[in-house]
Design a protein around this motif. Structure first.
Motif, PDB file in Angstrom:
ATOM      1  N   TYR A   1      -5.101   4.554  -6.290  1.00 18.98           N
ATOM      2  CA  TYR A   1      -6.212   5.515  -6.367  1.00 18.98           C
ATOM      3  C   TYR A   1      -5.985   6.672  -5.395  1.00 18.98           C
ATOM      4  N   LEU A   2      -5.691   6.344  -4.140  1.00 15.87           N
ATOM      5  CA  LEU A   2      -5.524   7.385  -3.130  1.00 15.87           C
ATOM      6  C   LEU A   2      -4.245   8.192  -3.346  1.00 15.87           C
TER       7      LEU A   2
ATOM      8  N   THR B   1      -8.737  -3.335   3.538  1.00 17.71           N
ATOM      9  CA  THR B   1      -8.915  -3.692   2.130  1.00 17.71           C
ATOM     10  C   THR B   1      -8.520  -5.137   1.884  1.00 17.71           C
TER      11      THR B   1
ATOM     12  N   ALA C   1      -6.213   0.257  -4.348  1.00 19.89           N
ATOM     13  CA  ALA C   1      -6.623   1.302  -3.401  1.00 19.89           C
ATOM     14  C   ALA C   1      -5.491   2.303  -3.184  1.00 19.89           C
TER      15      ALA C   1
ATOM     16  N   HIS D   1     -11.458   8.077  -0.044  1.00 21.94           N
ATOM     17  CA  HIS D   1     -11.205   9.448  -0.512  1.00 21.94           C
ATOM     18  C   HIS D   1     -12.383  10.364  -0.176  1.00 21.94           C
TER      19      HIS D   1
ATOM     20  N   GLY E   1     -10.891   2.550  -2.338  1.00 17.18           N
ATOM     21  CA  GLY E   1     -10.163   3.797  -2.578  1.00 17.18           C
ATOM     22  C   GLY E   1     -11.105   4.977  -2.747  1.00 17.18           C
TER      23      GLY E   1
ATOM     24  N   TYR F   1       0.832  -1.207   0.000  1.00  9.17           N
ATOM     25  CA  TYR F   1       0.000   0.000   0.000  1.00  9.17           C
ATOM     26  C   TYR F   1       0.869   1.261   0.000  1.00  9.17           C
TER      27      TYR F   1
END
Length: 523
Positions: free
Chosen positions: A245-246, A224, A242, A201, A197, A65
């Protein structure tokens, strides 16, 4: 590894070795593995056995992550073909190559068990390779490809591993069913990662509290992974999606939150990576004692499987890079030196050991899982051999081939252009705000000078080096202002020690000084 004092001792020792290795300029992962190997036979040392679930959830998930947060989703999209070929195609090819070699060389090992071993040792762990490449200035495209591969290949290998395990324990899984299981796990991981994600957000955007935002971010990899695994999707792939995306939407966060997140994950990475590589070395005694067969032929088989995965990576990299251009008659493939570096960056890591430890003890019929100890030994052997082989020779190979990135000037030019436009936008905004009422004193002039100063910093880096022309104005400003901040900090500390200000006042002021000092530093 459930005893808290033993865990604390492991963490403290791993960090001490990491600190010493960095001080001496050695590769910290390699040093940790070697020290762990040496210590594994010390009398009285606790038995640090790997719990695969703990490793995957508490170590691998946050590491992936964190890496995804700092990865470029744009860069990954631009290099999707080579990353996909390595993260999916090469993992399956390596699974087959290693499995066939083990099947032929390990007496009595069935093809199914050999393919379990192949899936276990198939995914490279690029942590050490990326650390070496960053230190030696590898081209950005190579770093992006290696990073993208390491983010996804664990998901491919673990899914193939599940399919092979299901076949061995007698769940009646067919080849077509295995392919379907693989595709469903990958698709489920993509969906779960994207949904988590997006939701995180949206939640963080409405919190307006930096500490809460960071706390929510800390939960993301664990929640997740567990959510995806609960629905039999790929938890690893979900965590990566995730994170990407973040990370892509991080600019929408508050500045303080971004600074805090970066500090938190940098510290977490250092701690987790130190523990991971120390655990690899400390497994030696446990793995060797678990094998009842003769170690000599098993070691020979380990050498052969190691050679198979190394050769498979080289063959795959060169064939997928150059075969299309040769067949089409075009000459647009990357330089061969780049292919050599990528093919020699195949160190295995703790995912392989965790997967080997997770091999079931028994089949569905209740019979012992065949050759389980041999699978663990060979997985450890390949992991250790590739770490020592590639980790010790990759820096030398990069220097020998002269593979260095040429992005520094183009990056500086792009930054200078962006800084110039940003400074102009800032001055225009300031003019709009001060058109009707000029702020008191010299506030507006100081703000215009600050904007111009930031613009000048970027343009100055396009010129000759300070060795040629001396110290630039921006460098002089940073040096002198840094000394001024140090003097200010000393005064505040002295006032605290003399009981003239409270600790709370000191912390608040030091925070402001620290933020300014961070702004002065350039990476």
């Amino acid at each position: 590894m459930h005893d808290l004092p033993e865990l604390m001792a492991l963490l403290a020792g791993a960090l001490a070795v990491t600190a010493l290795a960095r001080r001496l300029g050695f590769s910290a992962p390699l040093a940790l593995v070697v020290v762990g190997l040496a210590m594994s036979y010390l009398p009285g040392l606790p038995d640090y056995q790997l719990d695969p679930e703990i490793v995957l959830v508490l170590i691998i998930a946050p590491l992936l992550y964190s890496a995804a947060l700092r990865s470029s989703s744009i860069g990954i999209k631009a290099n999707l073909r080579p990353i996909g070929l390595l993260a999916f195609g090469l993992v399956l090819f390596s699974t087959l190559a290693a499995g066939l070699v083990a099947w032929r060389l390990v007496p009595g090992m069935s093809l199914g068990v050999a393919l379990v071993l192949g899936a276990v040792v198939a995914p490279p762990d690029a942590v050490a390779a990326i650390a070496i490449g960053r230190r030696l200035g590898l081209p950005r495209r190579i770093m992006t490809v290696l990073g993208g591969e390491s983010l996804v290949n664990d998901a491919t290998a673990l899914t193939a591993y599940r399919v092979a395990i299901a076949a061995v324990i007698g769940s009646g899984l067919s080849l077509l069913g295995g392919v379907g299981m693989f595709l469903l796990a990958a698709a489920g991981g993509l969906v779960v990662g994207y949904v988590v994600g997006w939701l995180v957000h949206q939640v963080r955007a409405r919190l307006d509290d930096g500490n809460l935002e960071s706390a929510v971010g800390l939960l993301v990899p664990f929640a997740t992974y567990l959510l995806a695994e609960e629905i039999h999707a790929s938890g690893v792939l979900a965590v990566v999606v995730a994170g990407l995306y973040l990370g892509h939407r991080a600019p929408a966060s508050d500045a303080a939150t971004r600074l805090q997140d970066r500090a938190v994950w940098d510290a977490a990475d250092t701690l987790l990576e130190a523990m991971v590589f120390a655990l690899i070395g400390l497994q030696l005694r446990t793995v060797v004692e678990g094998v009842s067969a003769d170690l000599l032929p098993l070691t020979a088989a380990g050498l052969a499987v190691t050679a198979a995965v190394v050769a498979a990576r080289a063959l795959w990299v060169f064939s997928t890079l150059y075969a299309p251009s040769w067949l089409s008659g075009k000459r647009d493939a990357p330089p061969w030196r780049h292919a050599v570096v990528v093919s020699w960056s195949g160190m295995r890591g703790v995912v392989s050991l965790a997967a080997a430890s997770a091999v079931p003890v028994a089949t569905l019929s209740g019979a012992p899982f065949p050759d389980r100890a041999e699978v663990m030994f060979l997985a450890f052997f390949v992991t250790l051999a590739t770490l020592l082989l590639h980790g010790s020779t990759l820096p030398w190979l990069i220097r020998l081939l002269g593979v260095r990135g040429q992005e520094s000037y183009t990056d500086a030019l792009a930054e200078a252009e962006a800084q110039h436009n940003a400074a102009r936008a800032a001055r225009d905004r300031l003019d709009d705000l001060t058109r009707e009422s000029e702020p008191p004193g010299m506030v507006a002039d100081r703000l215009r000078q600050a904007a111009q100063h930031r613009s000048n910093q970027a343009w100055e880096r396009l010129g000759r080096s300070s060795d040629e022309v001396g110290e630039s104005p921006s460098e002089a400003y940073r040096r002198l202002r840094g000394e001024m901040l140090a003097a200010e900090r000393d005064v505040f500390v002295r006032f605290r020690d003399e009981h003239r200000i409270d600790d709370e006042v000191l912390r608040r002021v030091l925070h402001e000084l620290d933020l300014e000092e961070l702004m002065l530093r350039r990476e």
